[in-house]
Design a protein around this motif. Structure first.
Motif, short mmCIF file in Angstrom:
data_model
loop_
_atom_site.label_atom_id
_atom_site.label_comp_id
_atom_site.label_asym_id
_atom_site.label_seq_id
_atom_site.Cartn_x
_atom_site.Cartn_y
_atom_site.Cartn_z
N TYR A 1 0.83 -1.20 0.00
CA TYR A 1 0.00 0.00 0.00
C TYR A 1 0.87 1.26 0.00
N PHE A 2 1.99 1.21 0.71
CA PHE A 2 2.88 2.38 0.77
C PHE A 2 3.48 2.67 -0.61
N ILE A 3 3.90 1.63 -1.32
CA ILE A 3 4.45 1.82 -2.67
C ILE A 3 3.40 2.42 -3.59
N ALA A 4 2.17 1.91 -3.50
CA ALA A 4 1.08 2.47 -4.31
C ALA A 4 0.76 3.89 -3.88
N HIS A 5 0.78 4.14 -2.56
CA HIS A 5 0.52 5.48 -2.02
C HIS A 5 1.53 6.49 -2.57
N CYS A 6 2.75 6.03 -2.85
CA CYS A 6 3.80 6.90 -3.39
C CYS A 6 3.79 6.93 -4.91
N ARG A 7 2.66 6.55 -5.51
CA ARG A 7 2.46 6.61 -6.97
C ARG A 7 3.43 5.70 -7.72
N PHE A 8 3.88 4.64 -7.07
CA PHE A 8 4.84 3.71 -7.66
C PHE A 8 6.09 4.44 -8.14
N SER A 9 6.46 5.47 -7.43
CA SER A 9 7.61 6.30 -7.81
C SER A 9 8.61 6.34 -6.65
N LEU A 10 9.80 5.82 -6.88
CA LEU A 10 10.83 5.89 -5.86
C LEU A 10 11.21 7.34 -5.56
N SER A 11 11.24 8.18 -6.58
CA SER A 11 11.56 9.60 -6.37
C SER A 11 10.55 10.26 -5.45
N PHE A 12 9.26 10.02 -5.70
CA PHE A 12 8.23 10.61 -4.85
C PHE A 12 8.29 10.01 -3.44
N LEU B 1 9.43 10.87 2.31
CA LEU B 1 10.19 10.52 3.51
C LEU B 1 10.96 11.73 4.05
N GLU B 2 11.46 12.57 3.15
CA GLU B 2 12.22 13.74 3.58
C GLU B 2 11.34 14.77 4.28
#
Length: 244
Positions: A73-84, A89-90
């Motif tokens: 869910y967290f990966i999907a919540h972040c739009r499947f974007s490692l950059s986002f 997180l920052e």
């Protein structure tokens, strides 16, 4: 261990391919990170194109105790974007050692930690980008050529120099030596002895390496000495030159 390098993790298909892999542990080029997906936790190490020692790197641990679902869910919540994901997180406040993040909804809470990594043998892949494999024996060995051998494992063996109280020379780890040379190159020198490389540290014998390269050793080109013939003067008899 050879670690796969992925160009990026910026869409659902790329994350799906990564999650389906048997070894869910890889470098990502952009943003430059080390991503490690364990059973219930996602570990992200920030490398930022300059980390020479893994203990200098910031690391995030994101996960739940009992289920892998919150990670998905967290990966999907972040739009499947490692950059986002890193941007999100920052923005978080890590004044506490462990942060409970409940922004996913549906009761999927996560625990997030931010700390310095403990793995010294991690460095930015971009530092090795110029260390291409050697295609032949160099005419002259340098530290740069030695680093290329170590980065690409182009050697048959690597042993430490045997001391007086040792029966056998210890086997050395090539990655550890590479990191040490990158950290303090001025301490190291390399020279050849027949087909081996002798590596000195602080002016003292430190290691012996046998390169594994195609082709034969370069041999010095010997030039034939220049020969000049000097003819003796023509004989002169009775004051007469019989050759003229």
């Amino acid at each position: 261990m050879m670690i796969r390098i992925l160009p990026k993790l910026e869409n659902a298909e790329q994350w799906h391919d990564f999650i389906q892999r048997e070894q869910r542990y890889c470098f990502v080029n952009e943003p430059e990170t080390l991503v490690d997906l364990q059973s219930n936790h996602l570990m992200i190490t920030l490398l930022n194109k300059g980390v020479r020692n893994g203990r200098q790197a910031i690391k995030y641990s994101i996960g739940a105790k009992t289920s892998a679902d919150p990670i998905k869910y967290f990966i999907a919540h972040c739009r499947f974007s490692l950059s986002f994901m890193l941007y999100l997180l920052e923005q978080l406040d890590f004044s506490k050692t462990v942060l409970d993040y409940d922004g996913l909804g549906n009761g999927h809470a996560l625990s997030i930690r931010r700390f310095f990594a403990r793995e010294r043998e991690i460095l930015s892949p971009s530092l090795l980008s110029n260390l291409a494999p050697l295609s032949e024996w160099p005419a002259r060995w340098s530290l740069g050529a030695l680093l290329s051998l170590l980065a690409n494992h182009q050697y048959h063996y690597l042993y430490g120099s045997k001391t007086a109280n040792q029966n056998m020379a210890p086997r050395l780890d090539g990655l550890a030596l590479l990191l040490n040379i990158l950290d303090k190159p001025s301490r190291y020198r390399v020279r050849t002895h027949e087909e081996e490389l002798l590596i000195n540290r602080d002016g003292q014998p430190f290691a012996v390496l046998m390169p594994k390269l195609p082709g034969a050793l370069p041999r010095p080109v010997l030039q034939a000495p220049e020969v000049r013939l000097t003819l003796p003067p023509a004989p002169v008899l009775d004051g007469r030159d019989y050759l003229n």
